[in-house]
Design an enzyme around this catalytic site. Sequence first.
Site, mmCIF file in Angstrom:
data_model
loop_
_atom_site.group_PDB
_atom_site.id
_atom_site.type_symbol
_atom_site.label_atom_id
_atom_site.label_comp_id
_atom_site.label_asym_id
_atom_site.label_seq_id
_atom_site.Cartn_x
_atom_site.Cartn_y
_atom_site.Cartn_z
ATOM 1 N N HIS A 278 8.976 -5.594 0.977
ATOM 2 C CA HIS A 278 7.969 -5.286 2.009
ATOM 3 C C HIS A 278 8.519 -5.577 3.399
ATOM 4 C CE1 HIS A 278 4.916 -6.335 -1.326
ATOM 5 N NE2 HIS A 278 4.831 -5.027 -1.149
ATOM 6 N N LYS B 213 -7.377 -4.972 -8.854
ATOM 7 C CA LYS B 213 -6.046 -5.440 -9.238
ATOM 8 C C LYS B 213 -6.032 -6.919 -9.602
ATOM 9 C CE LYS B 213 -2.854 -2.221 -7.094
ATOM 10 N NZ LYS B 213 -1.667 -2.105 -6.239
ATOM 11 N N ARG C 33 10.690 2.855 -4.111
ATOM 12 C CA ARG C 33 11.765 2.138 -4.799
ATOM 13 C C ARG C 33 12.485 3.052 -5.774
ATOM 14 N NH1 ARG C 33 7.457 -2.191 -5.795
ATOM 15 N NH2 ARG C 33 6.952 -0.604 -7.299
ATOM 16 N N SER D 7 6.073 -6.803 -6.489
ATOM 17 C CA SER D 7 5.208 -7.986 -6.482
ATOM 18 C C SER D 7 4.802 -8.391 -7.893
ATOM 19 C CB SER D 7 3.959 -7.736 -5.644
ATOM 20 O OG SER D 7 4.299 -7.588 -4.284
#
Length: 165
Positions: free
Chosen positions: A17, A41, A95, A133
């Site tokens: 990030h 989440k 990514r 994460s």
Amino acid sequence: MRIGLYPGTFDPLTLGHVDIITRATALVDRLVIGVAINRDKGPLFTLEERVAMVEAECAKLAARSGTEIVVHPFENLLIDCAHEVGAKVIIRGLRAVADFEYEFQMVGMNRALDDSIETVFLMADARRQAIASKLVKEIARLGGDVSRFVTPEVNEALLGKFARC
């Protein structure tokens, strides 16, 4: 003024990030970091903790880059958040190919909602492409060393969270 919005849950903020934020500051005059509340989440860190982590790191980045960086929690549609903060650019990090498929769908939906807001993709630095994460939390939960993937402050916060488990 060019205003960009970089949204995410940042649970926790990773060096991936930070890489995207650093490079995004070269593209805009003001960068808004949209910290998504996203209760679905089930974040490890509270909204307040995530905002504090992002603010602490972004204060350092803003001082180095000269770009104004603002942290803005949000729980509405991304396009509505972009309108709230005056952003004409949404910044997303990629990514891998798997990220692209999801992001491609999101861009299509966001353009259907408001085609005046562009989405810009920044590829994660090669050294940071594997950082996610979700994986950082899993490694930390199982007692692994995540110091290569997060800032020292975030590492301490993770150690604190899992020391209580």
